[in-house]
Design a protein around this motif. Sequence first.
Motif, PDB file in Angstrom:
ATOM      1  N   ILE A 635       0.860  -1.193   0.000  1.00 29.28           N
ATOM      2  CA  ILE A 635       0.000   0.000   0.000  1.00 29.28           C
ATOM      3  C   ILE A 635       0.888   1.231   0.000  1.00 29.28           C
ATOM      4  N   PHE A 636       0.657   2.128  -0.964  1.00 32.62           N
ATOM      5  CA  PHE A 636       1.459   3.339  -1.091  1.00 32.62           C
ATOM      6  C   PHE A 636       0.642   4.544  -0.645  1.00 32.62           C
ATOM      7  N   ASN A 637       1.230   5.361   0.207  1.00 31.37           N
ATOM      8  CA  ASN A 637       0.600   6.588   0.650  1.00 31.37           C
ATOM      9  C   ASN A 637       1.143   7.734  -0.188  1.00 31.37           C
ATOM     10  N   ALA A 638       0.322   8.242  -1.114  1.00 30.77           N
ATOM     11  CA  ALA A 638       0.793   9.265  -2.044  1.00 30.77           C
ATOM     12  C   ALA A 638       1.147  10.559  -1.338  1.00 30.77           C
ATOM     13  N   THR A 639       0.510  10.831  -0.209  1.00 31.29           N
ATOM     14  CA  THR A 639       0.770  12.082   0.511  1.00 31.29           C
ATOM     15  C   THR A 639       2.131  12.066   1.192  1.00 31.29           C
ATOM     16  N   SER A 640       2.429  10.963   1.900  1.00 27.43           N
ATOM     17  CA  SER A 640       3.691  10.886   2.648  1.00 27.43           C
ATOM     18  C   SER A 640       4.816  10.235   1.848  1.00 27.43           C
ATOM     19  N   GLY A 641       4.460   9.555   0.720  1.00 28.40           N
ATOM     20  CA  GLY A 641       5.475   8.849  -0.048  1.00 28.40           C
ATOM     21  C   GLY A 641       5.972   7.590   0.643  1.00 28.40           C
ATOM     22  N   ALA A 642       5.151   7.022   1.524  1.00 20.92           N
ATOM     23  CA  ALA A 642       5.563   5.857   2.316  1.00 20.92           C
ATOM     24  C   ALA A 642       4.911   4.589   1.773  1.00 20.92           C
ATOM     25  N   TYR A 643       5.608   3.470   1.955  1.00 20.52           N
ATOM     26  CA  TYR A 643       5.096   2.160   1.583  1.00 20.52           C
ATOM     27  C   TYR A 643       4.825   1.348   2.843  1.00 20.52           C
ATOM     28  N   ALA A 644       3.679   0.687   2.871  1.00 21.11           N
ATOM     29  CA  ALA A 644       3.365  -0.261   3.939  1.00 21.11           C
ATOM     30  C   ALA A 644       3.154  -1.634   3.322  1.00 21.11           C
ATOM     31  N   LEU A 645       3.868  -2.630   3.847  1.00 27.40           N
ATOM     32  CA  LEU A 645       3.782  -3.999   3.337  1.00 27.40           C
ATOM     33  C   LEU A 645       3.204  -4.891   4.422  1.00 27.40           C
ATOM     34  N   ARG A 658      14.642   0.461  -5.419  1.00 27.47           N
ATOM     35  CA  ARG A 658      13.883   1.691  -5.643  1.00 27.47           C
ATOM     36  C   ARG A 658      13.027   2.060  -4.437  1.00 27.47           C
ATOM     37  N   PHE A 659      12.693   1.068  -3.593  1.00 27.49           N
ATOM     38  CA  PHE A 659      11.896   1.366  -2.411  1.00 27.49           C
ATOM     39  C   PHE A 659      12.654   2.252  -1.432  1.00 27.49           C
ATOM     40  N   LEU A 660      14.002   2.302  -1.551  1.00 32.27           N
ATOM     41  CA  LEU A 660      14.794   3.138  -0.648  1.00 32.27           C
ATOM     42  C   LEU A 660      14.550   4.618  -0.892  1.00 32.27           C
ATOM     43  N   VAL A 665       9.417   2.746   4.730  1.00 34.31           N
ATOM     44  CA  VAL A 665       9.039   1.395   4.357  1.00 34.31           C
ATOM     45  C   VAL A 665       8.682   0.646   5.632  1.00 34.31           C
ATOM     46  N   VAL A 666       7.419   0.274   5.739  1.00 33.15           N
ATOM     47  CA  VAL A 666       6.922  -0.414   6.932  1.00 33.15           C
ATOM     48  C   VAL A 666       6.513  -1.824   6.538  1.00 33.15           C
ATOM     49  N   VAL A 667       7.089  -2.817   7.216  1.00 31.50           N
ATOM     50  CA  VAL A 667       6.765  -4.217   6.940  1.00 31.50           C
ATOM     51  C   VAL A 667       6.116  -4.806   8.177  1.00 31.50           C
ATOM     52  N   ASP A 668       4.862  -5.194   8.047  1.00 31.69           N
ATOM     53  CA  ASP A 668       4.106  -5.761   9.171  1.00 31.69           C
ATOM     54  C   ASP A 668       4.210  -4.870  10.401  1.00 31.69           C
ATOM     55  N   MET A 672      11.181  -0.082   8.580  1.00 32.82           N
ATOM     56  CA  MET A 672      12.410  -0.728   8.122  1.00 32.82           C
ATOM     57  C   MET A 672      13.379   0.259   7.475  1.00 32.82           C
ATOM     58  N   ARG A 673      12.942   1.501   7.239  1.00 30.34           N
ATOM     59  CA  ARG A 673      13.763   2.434   6.467  1.00 30.34           C
ATOM     60  C   ARG A 673      15.150   2.615   7.076  1.00 30.34           C
ATOM     61  N   SER A 674      15.229   2.676   8.385  1.00 28.19           N
ATOM     62  CA  SER A 674      16.523   2.912   9.032  1.00 28.19           C
ATOM     63  C   SER A 674      17.444   1.693   8.922  1.00 28.19           C
ATOM     64  N   GLN A 675      16.865   0.492   8.694  1.00 30.80           N
ATOM     65  CA  GLN A 675      17.678  -0.720   8.608  1.00 30.80           C
ATOM     66  C   GLN A 675      18.127  -1.038   7.184  1.00 30.80           C
ATOM     67  N   LEU A 676      17.475  -0.413   6.212  1.00 30.33           N
ATOM     68  CA  LEU A 676      17.813  -0.714   4.823  1.00 30.33           C
ATOM     69  C   LEU A 676      19.163  -0.100   4.479  1.00 30.33           C
ATOM     70  N   PRO A 677      20.005  -0.807   3.782  1.00 29.68           N
ATOM     71  CA  PRO A 677      21.364  -0.335   3.486  1.00 29.68           C
ATOM     72  C   PRO A 677      21.360   0.784   2.446  1.00 29.68           C
ATOM     73  N   ASP A 678      22.507   1.489   2.372  1.00 27.93           N
ATOM     74  CA  ASP A 678      22.632   2.512   1.340  1.00 27.93           C
ATOM     75  C   ASP A 678      22.992   1.861   0.004  1.00 27.93           C
ATOM     76  N   GLY A 679      23.093   2.676  -1.027  1.00 25.45           N
ATOM     77  CA  GLY A 679      23.267   2.143  -2.370  1.00 25.45           C
ATOM     78  C   GLY A 679      24.564   1.425  -2.619  1.00 25.45           C
ATOM     79  N   ASN A 680      25.569   1.600  -1.758  1.00 25.67           N
ATOM     80  CA  ASN A 680      26.870   0.953  -1.954  1.00 25.67           C
ATOM     81  C   ASN A 680      27.034  -0.305  -1.110  1.00 25.67           C
ATOM     82  N   SER A 681      25.999  -0.701  -0.389  1.00 25.27           N
ATOM     83  CA  SER A 681      26.118  -1.838   0.518  1.00 25.27           C
ATOM     84  C   SER A 681      26.249  -3.154  -0.239  1.00 25.27           C
ATOM     85  N   PRO A 682      27.103  -4.056   0.261  1.00 28.22           N
ATOM     86  CA  PRO A 682      27.187  -5.390  -0.362  1.00 28.22           C
ATOM     87  C   PRO A 682      25.916  -6.208  -0.168  1.00 28.22           C
TER      88      PRO A 682
END
Length: 895
Positions: A635-645, A658-660, A665-668, A672-682
């Motif tokens: 579910i995408f919130n167009a106002t806040s730009g947030a995703y809920a899974l 692209r979800f970054l 990004v909320v899962v259950d 999760m946004r703070s736990q997701l790695p940056d673009g250079n992460s292995p």
Amino acid sequence: MTFGKCYRLCFWYFFISVIDAIHHGPAMIPLDSQEGIQHPITFTSTWQILGPFQIGTREATWGSDPLEFFGGFRNLQYDEETHYRSSIGTNGTVKWALFESKSTKSNSSGSDVSLSVTFPKVDWTFLQSVYGWAALQYQAWARGEITVTADEPQTVLLYTDYILEYWIDDNHYFGGDFYGFRKAPLVIRLQPGSHRIDIRLVRDVRSMGGVGTPEINVELALRLVSGSLELAKDGILIADVVDGRLASPLASVVVRNTGGEDVTILGVEAMNDSVSASTIDPGFVVSAGQTRPVIFTVSLHEAHSSSVEIAIRYERTGGVGGISFLTVSQALTRRSIYSPHKITHLHPNFIVSYAILRPPWRNATCHPGKNSSLPVLLQLHGAGLEADDDLVAHALDPIPDLCAWVLFPAGVTPWSGDDWHSWGFADVEHAVHFIPSWIEAVDWQGPGVNLNRWLISGHSNGGQGTWYALTHRPSNVIAAAPVSGYTSIQKYVPYEFWQPIDPRRSAILSGSLNSYRHEMLIDNCRGIPILQQHGRADDNVPTYHSRFLSQLLLQANVSSQYYELRDEGHWFDGVMTTTHLREFYQEQVANNVEIDDNLQTFSLVVATPGDMGPKGGIRVTQLEIPGQYGRIDVIFNATSGAYALKTSNVMSFEIHYRFLRSSSVVVDDREMRSQLPDGNSPLIDHGQISLQRALDGVWEVHDVMNPGVIHRSGRQLGSLDAILRVLGHFTIRHQSAETFEIALQVSRNLFQYFSADSAIINSSLTGDYGTGNIITIGIGEHLHPSAHSRFPIEVTASSLLIRDCEGSEKVYEGEDGLSAIFLRPLNDERLELVIWGVDKRSLQLAARLVPMLTGVGQPDFVVMRRSCLWKGAEGAVAMGFFDHSWNVSKSSLIG
């Protein structure tokens, strides 16, 4: 389009005059009898019949033969006074009868017999009024004789058209040739005298039709052979020549070893100077009685070459008799580069398959040049048809100016291997990915191809295949047009008339078929334009299927159009190019919208992650409980730009990078946004981040698992038919001469139903088994050890142990024909299928469940006793699934 009904209702005369000549070859032309001449081998013209008895859709694989309660038909003697109880017989009983064959013909090269069996005393009309097409399915047995009048033993091929199971004297054979392919007949040596043949007659509506009198028509043919390496099919499977260039270099010839010794293929060489040929896999063995394809490459040195002739060099085991040659030739077909023409490509089983390709027409108003990228229009044929049949290959000729690459995949066989599922759909994908090789081979200067954008359509069984593509590859499909297709195997002919089965067993069998219930996966179609078409007068695939799916599409908020053609039946000229279909094709190939980029709120439903692609940048990789559906709602919130899974029954999944870019990004309900790695992460692999549910239920970012033997992943996921997800030929390993017979039967069935290649080896031999999956056949304690040191199923000489997910152990002793079939892991996402029994008779019971016909329902493991032969699946004492760590799942049945 189903096999029997397609030909009987639409193309019967075409089938008789053309298809039989092409597929059966000259040796299959009916024999002429000669009065007063004694022929070397003959069939009896009078047959003893006993039946009918009930049978459910695709149930025969499990046994379910009521006569097995009395020791089997083979142990019963003809007696006009003896009655047997039957739920569909008049007064609840049936008795023996004598039938004259429809025809019996013999000559110096063999014998043919045709049987047409009916049971007119049964009130089929009333049964059908209550139970539908399921009531027109039944089983019976027929007994006849083969007489060898020659003074010497005769080596013969036995063709068993539309027969699944039979006995010759005291020898049992399962698999037969249920669809009449005539690709892998039994090779048998018969002594002079009479030989009893008992054949099980099984009527299946999908293959034999649901209109008119419910007859069972079967054909048996004997052909004398030389007892050496022979061509199993005339000619060479080779690509067409387009504008002087061979469309693709891959070719194959099918050979059969009718001798008593193994044969080694040493190589292939061209017989004319204008052609060169090179073997891809020299030194492979064709076992005695086995049918295998020989694969090689061909190059044309002269643009005007008219044919290819090659010689196959081979020698018998130990070099006895020296080197021999088998020659075969094939006239080359020439086509314009813009007309539909045959290309050849490799199937994942490392067999040569083919497709019909039509590149974008030179007069089409497309973006010119190689830098443009046009989609692929996939057209899937109906059951019983080949892609190179004119009815298929030229179905889109009325619209030559499409800005698309039109591809008609073969699916390997006329039934597309397995109804365009694992085996057949792998062929589709490999055909698509061959297009760049074609571009290079013919020096194509026209528009390029986008291999990831498919407009997919198909008729009948191909319509069902279109639904499979829609629900399993939603990120590839830009639009779809299923025509006269059915919803699922279970909906086509209901699974009535199965033997009684308790709900836990039936739930497990049903769960093993979850991936083919398209009606349960309809949410995956959201965001994809769909046009449905169906003839209102269709008595082959009822319009109910399309109407039902149209209703479900609406409820899933899927954009779709539905057209029902009032006066049309299942097939008619121009069925794939009606006005609304033409407009739909033109509109969709011009649409450059990326489906996934526009998806914001959507759902992904998964039955088996092993055969499921991504949707909207999300792909499920593991389920918590196998055999049940998993689901992710986004579910995408167009106002806040947030995703809920929101997830259900999902243990791990991949999410696109692209979800970054979103604010959250909320899962259950866990951010999760703070736990997701940056673009250079292995931890980002090809733009994907993997999330896994920890033991405490919390989602965590984790490394992509290395495919080993401890964790189950990728191609290993699924039920027993996961063994069909292979990269390389099958290796069938056995113990002895006793188990070789089963190994040969499995190889024969794999080739008959899938055109699959397999090597048969003795398990005492060590060495490289190749990159493909392994099928291991064992009796007693002599079973090759598992690559998994703590695999939960273990066998001894006379027992089998299962360790459940909590560590408790259940031991099954070896009485009553104990046997089992189950998957085991190998490295690199490969699989091993184990067929095991305490003795040879038990082993035959387990071998019945090797994947062959679709819709049977075979979970990851099954433990059986001999009562399966009359009880069917109820006779299984244990069955179920393995989880992500190869533990027995909690949903399994361990009795």
